[in-house]
Design a protein around this motif. Structure first.
Motif, PDB file in Angstrom:
ATOM      1  N   ASP A 258      -0.217  -1.941   4.438  1.00  0.00           N
ATOM      2  CA  ASP A 258      -0.980  -1.850   5.688  1.00  0.00           C
ATOM      3  C   ASP A 258      -1.512  -0.441   5.923  1.00  0.00           C
ATOM      4  O   ASP A 258      -2.598  -0.271   6.507  1.00  0.00           O
ATOM      5  CB  ASP A 258      -0.105  -2.275   6.873  1.00  0.00           C
ATOM      6  CG  ASP A 258      -0.100  -3.784   7.074  1.00  0.00           C
ATOM      7  OD1 ASP A 258      -0.813  -4.492   6.336  1.00  0.00           O
ATOM      8  OD2 ASP A 258       0.612  -4.261   7.981  1.00  0.00           O
ATOM      9  N   HIS A 261      -4.590  -0.284   3.892  1.00  0.00           N
ATOM     10  CA  HIS A 261      -5.629  -1.105   4.526  1.00  0.00           C
ATOM     11  C   HIS A 261      -6.274  -0.349   5.684  1.00  0.00           C
ATOM     12  O   HIS A 261      -7.505  -0.381   5.853  1.00  0.00           O
ATOM     13  CB  HIS A 261      -5.035  -2.418   5.042  1.00  0.00           C
ATOM     14  CG  HIS A 261      -4.693  -3.399   3.979  1.00  0.00           C
ATOM     15  ND1 HIS A 261      -5.500  -3.643   2.898  1.00  0.00           N
ATOM     16  CD2 HIS A 261      -3.609  -4.229   3.827  1.00  0.00           C
ATOM     17  CE1 HIS A 261      -4.954  -4.561   2.125  1.00  0.00           C
ATOM     18  NE2 HIS A 261      -3.801  -4.921   2.660  1.00  0.00           N
ATOM     19  N   TYR A 262      -5.466   0.339   6.455  1.00  0.00           N
ATOM     20  CA  TYR A 262      -6.013   1.066   7.614  1.00  0.00           C
ATOM     21  C   TYR A 262      -6.868   2.248   7.148  1.00  0.00           C
ATOM     22  O   TYR A 262      -7.931   2.515   7.721  1.00  0.00           O
ATOM     23  CB  TYR A 262      -4.874   1.564   8.515  1.00  0.00           C
ATOM     24  CG  TYR A 262      -5.367   2.107   9.841  1.00  0.00           C
ATOM     25  CD1 TYR A 262      -5.597   1.255  10.920  1.00  0.00           C
ATOM     26  CD2 TYR A 262      -5.639   3.466   9.995  1.00  0.00           C
ATOM     27  CE1 TYR A 262      -6.073   1.752  12.129  1.00  0.00           C
ATOM     28  CE2 TYR A 262      -6.118   3.972  11.203  1.00  0.00           C
ATOM     29  CZ  TYR A 262      -6.326   3.104  12.255  1.00  0.00           C
ATOM     30  OH  TYR A 262      -6.814   3.591  13.447  1.00  0.00           O
ATOM     31  N   GLN A 263      -6.415   2.923   6.106  1.00  0.00           N
ATOM     32  CA  GLN A 263      -7.170   4.072   5.604  1.00  0.00           C
ATOM     33  C   GLN A 263      -8.576   3.691   5.154  1.00  0.00           C
ATOM     34  O   GLN A 263      -9.526   4.446   5.342  1.00  0.00           O
ATOM     35  CB  GLN A 263      -6.424   4.719   4.433  1.00  0.00           C
ATOM     36  CG  GLN A 263      -5.255   5.596   4.841  1.00  0.00           C
ATOM     37  CD  GLN A 263      -4.702   6.378   3.666  1.00  0.00           C
ATOM     38  OE1 GLN A 263      -5.110   6.190   2.509  1.00  0.00           O
ATOM     39  NE2 GLN A 263      -3.762   7.273   3.941  1.00  0.00           N
ATOM     40  N   VAL A 264      -8.703   2.511   4.554  1.00  0.00           N
ATOM     41  CA  VAL A 264     -10.005   2.094   4.020  1.00  0.00           C
ATOM     42  C   VAL A 264     -10.729   1.152   4.990  1.00  0.00           C
ATOM     43  O   VAL A 264     -11.680   0.473   4.611  1.00  0.00           O
ATOM     44  CB  VAL A 264      -9.844   1.432   2.635  1.00  0.00           C
ATOM     45  CG1 VAL A 264      -9.285   2.427   1.634  1.00  0.00           C
ATOM     46  CG2 VAL A 264      -8.958   0.190   2.714  1.00  0.00           C
ATOM     47  N   ASN A 265     -10.243   1.122   6.222  1.00  0.00           N
ATOM     48  CA  ASN A 265     -10.907   0.364   7.290  1.00  0.00           C
ATOM     49  C   ASN A 265     -10.937  -1.142   7.034  1.00  0.00           C
ATOM     50  O   ASN A 265     -11.921  -1.817   7.339  1.00  0.00           O
ATOM     51  CB  ASN A 265     -12.336   0.893   7.506  1.00  0.00           C
ATOM     52  CG  ASN A 265     -12.886   0.503   8.869  1.00  0.00           C
ATOM     53  OD1 ASN A 265     -12.130   0.350   9.837  1.00  0.00           O
ATOM     54  ND2 ASN A 265     -14.195   0.318   8.960  1.00  0.00           N
ATOM     55  N   ARG A 266      -9.833  -1.671   6.474  1.00  0.00           N
ATOM     56  CA  ARG A 266      -9.705  -3.114   6.295  1.00  0.00           C
ATOM     57  C   ARG A 266      -8.684  -3.653   7.302  1.00  0.00           C
ATOM     58  O   ARG A 266      -7.645  -4.193   6.941  1.00  0.00           O
ATOM     59  CB  ARG A 266      -9.283  -3.457   4.858  1.00  0.00           C
ATOM     60  CG  ARG A 266     -10.381  -3.254   3.826  1.00  0.00           C
ATOM     61  CD  ARG A 266     -10.114  -4.125   2.584  1.00  0.00           C
ATOM     62  NE  ARG A 266      -8.831  -3.809   1.982  1.00  0.00           N
ATOM     63  CZ  ARG A 266      -8.662  -3.017   0.921  1.00  0.00           C
ATOM     64  NH1 ARG A 266      -9.722  -2.463   0.344  1.00  0.00           N
ATOM     65  NH2 ARG A 266      -7.462  -2.781   0.430  1.00  0.00           N
ATOM     66  N   THR A 267      -8.984  -3.473   8.554  1.00  0.00           N
ATOM     67  CA  THR A 267      -8.012  -3.874   9.583  1.00  0.00           C
ATOM     68  C   THR A 267      -7.782  -5.385   9.601  1.00  0.00           C
ATOM     69  O   THR A 267      -6.722  -5.849  10.032  1.00  0.00           O
ATOM     70  CB  THR A 267      -8.473  -3.408  10.975  1.00  0.00           C
ATOM     71  OG1 THR A 267      -9.813  -3.895  11.205  1.00  0.00           O
ATOM     72  CG2 THR A 267      -8.467  -1.896  11.078  1.00  0.00           C
ATOM     73  N   GLU A 268      -8.770  -6.168   9.116  1.00  0.00           N
ATOM     74  CA  GLU A 268      -8.583  -7.623   9.093  1.00  0.00           C
ATOM     75  C   GLU A 268      -7.506  -8.035   8.091  1.00  0.00           C
ATOM     76  O   GLU A 268      -6.965  -9.152   8.167  1.00  0.00           O
ATOM     77  CB  GLU A 268      -9.897  -8.328   8.746  1.00  0.00           C
ATOM     78  CG  GLU A 268     -10.352  -8.240   7.302  1.00  0.00           C
ATOM     79  CD  GLU A 268     -10.985  -6.902   6.934  1.00  0.00           C
ATOM     80  OE1 GLU A 268     -11.319  -6.705   5.745  1.00  0.00           O
ATOM     81  OE2 GLU A 268     -11.156  -6.067   7.839  1.00  0.00           O
ATOM     82  N   LEU A 276      -0.473  -2.035  15.225  1.00  0.00           N
ATOM     83  CA  LEU A 276      -1.684  -1.284  14.879  1.00  0.00           C
ATOM     84  C   LEU A 276      -1.639   0.154  15.392  1.00  0.00           C
ATOM     85  O   LEU A 276      -2.090   1.087  14.719  1.00  0.00           O
ATOM     86  CB  LEU A 276      -2.913  -2.010  15.426  1.00  0.00           C
ATOM     87  CG  LEU A 276      -4.265  -1.600  14.829  1.00  0.00           C
ATOM     88  CD1 LEU A 276      -4.273  -1.766  13.318  1.00  0.00           C
ATOM     89  CD2 LEU A 276      -5.390  -2.411  15.456  1.00  0.00           C
ATOM     90  N   SER A 280      -1.884   3.306  12.897  1.00  0.00           N
ATOM     91  CA  SER A 280      -2.942   4.324  13.035  1.00  0.00           C
ATOM     92  C   SER A 280      -2.338   5.724  13.128  1.00  0.00           C
ATOM     93  O   SER A 280      -2.955   6.710  12.708  1.00  0.00           O
ATOM     94  CB  SER A 280      -3.789   4.032  14.275  1.00  0.00           C
ATOM     95  OG  SER A 280      -3.031   4.197  15.464  1.00  0.00           O
TER      96      SER A 280
END
Length: 325
Positions: A258, A261-268, A276, A280
């Motif tokens: 996760d 995922h957050y680093q590469v802006n794939r929050t979905e 979240l 972040s």
């Protein structure tokens, strides 16, 4: 449950229904695939479809034959499970005797063997003879996680029906529709290969508890090592949750993913979507390579657990390794 009610496993359903409709049902099937992928349910549906008096190529779940199978009292359908740690030759001989008693009616007999790869060598050899020389019209359904673990001679005499892990998004939609909390369902669909296995895990009281412990440890081990050690000692190793360390490590793996995922802006794609704000906060405290190293530490910890190392010592070393990045 009819074939059309079974979610996923499209290829397996197509193969079986085509053979039912064309009256080309094999004398032996090998249902090979991961635990929880629906193999047992598919086997029962195939058995019901062979005896159902109301539908062709499927089962109705309502006729007397279907209901007998559902209630496990159909005289021509037998389920064999391991006796202790294995399926023994006595179980195979008992099955042969049962089918030999009633060969005059000409009716088809079905047996479903769960965890078929746990047969002893003697049992497997006895089954092989039964497959080669059945005493009556018989359909054998052998269920296993590892088809290659079966005797090659059994493999060659059975038709393979492959079962694959279900898509996590599909499983998530079903579980949420069934009323399970999305926060826990989002995790469990990445820990199991099918809906049955997901339901089994998510209905355990310990699963929500170990998820909460992992979240606390996941945050503390990044900047409060002493607190993490205390939490591990008091909330994990001094409780029954210590029996589920492998699940804890699988959750850690999702937690580290996760961050990436957050680093590469794939929050979905984030699993712990209810966390979240915390994700972040921590995601950019390290680069992606560091989070990958944390994932490697996690998988290494799981390997060590399977090698029967001291679990508490290994876990403390894991926490230290994560803090060091």
């Amino acid at each position: 449950m009819s074939f059309q009610d079974i979610i996923g496993q499209v290829r397996a359903k197509q193969i079986l229904q085509n053979e039912l409709r064309n009256d080309t049902v094999s004398h032996a099937y090998l249902f090979a695939g991961p635990r929880g992928s629906g193999r047992r349910q598919m086997a029962l549906t195939l058995a019901k479809s062979l005896f159902c008096t109301e539908r062709e190529g499927d089962c109705c779940d309502q006729c007397l034959e279907c209901r007998k199978i559902d209630h496990q009292n159909h005289p021509d359908v037998h389920v064999i499970r391991p006796d202790g740690s294995s399926i023994k030759i006595e179980q195979i001989r008992a099955l042969q005797r049962e089918f030999a008693y009633r060969t005059g009616d000409g009716n088809r007999k079905v047996y479903i063997m769960e965890q078929a790869d746990l047969m002893t060598v003697q049992a497997a050899n006895s089954l092989l003879k039964f497959l080669e020389e059945p005493l009556s019209p018989v359909v054998a359904i052998l269920i296993t996680e590892n088809g290659q673990a079966m005797l090659p001679t059994i493999q060659s005499r059975a038709q393979w029906i492959p079962f694959t892990p279900m898509d996590p998004e599909t499983m998530l939609q079903v579980l949420v529709q069934e009323g399970f909390a999305q926060t826990t369902a989002r995790c469990v669909v990445h820990l199991a290969s099918g809906l049955d296995a997901c339901r089994e895990i998510i209905q355990q009281n310990w699963f929500a508890e170990i998820r909460n412990v992992m979240l606390q440890l996941g945050k503390d081990c990044l900047n409060q090592m002493n607190t993490a050690m205390v939490t591990a000692h008091q909330q994990l190793f001094k409780t029954p949750l210590a029996e589920h360390l492998d699940t804890l490590m699988s959750l850690f793996l999702l937690w580290f993913k996760d961050m990436i995922h957050y680093q590469v802006n794939r929050t979905e794609s984030i699993i712990f979507i209810d966390q979240l704000e915390s994700i972040s906060k921590y995601a950019f405290t390290r680069d992606a390579e560091s989070w990958v190293r944390c994932m490697e530490l996690t998988t290494d910890m799981q390997k060590r657990l399977r090698a029967n190392v001291n679990p508490q010592l290994a876990f403390e070393q894991f926490l230290v390794g994560v803090q060091g990045g």
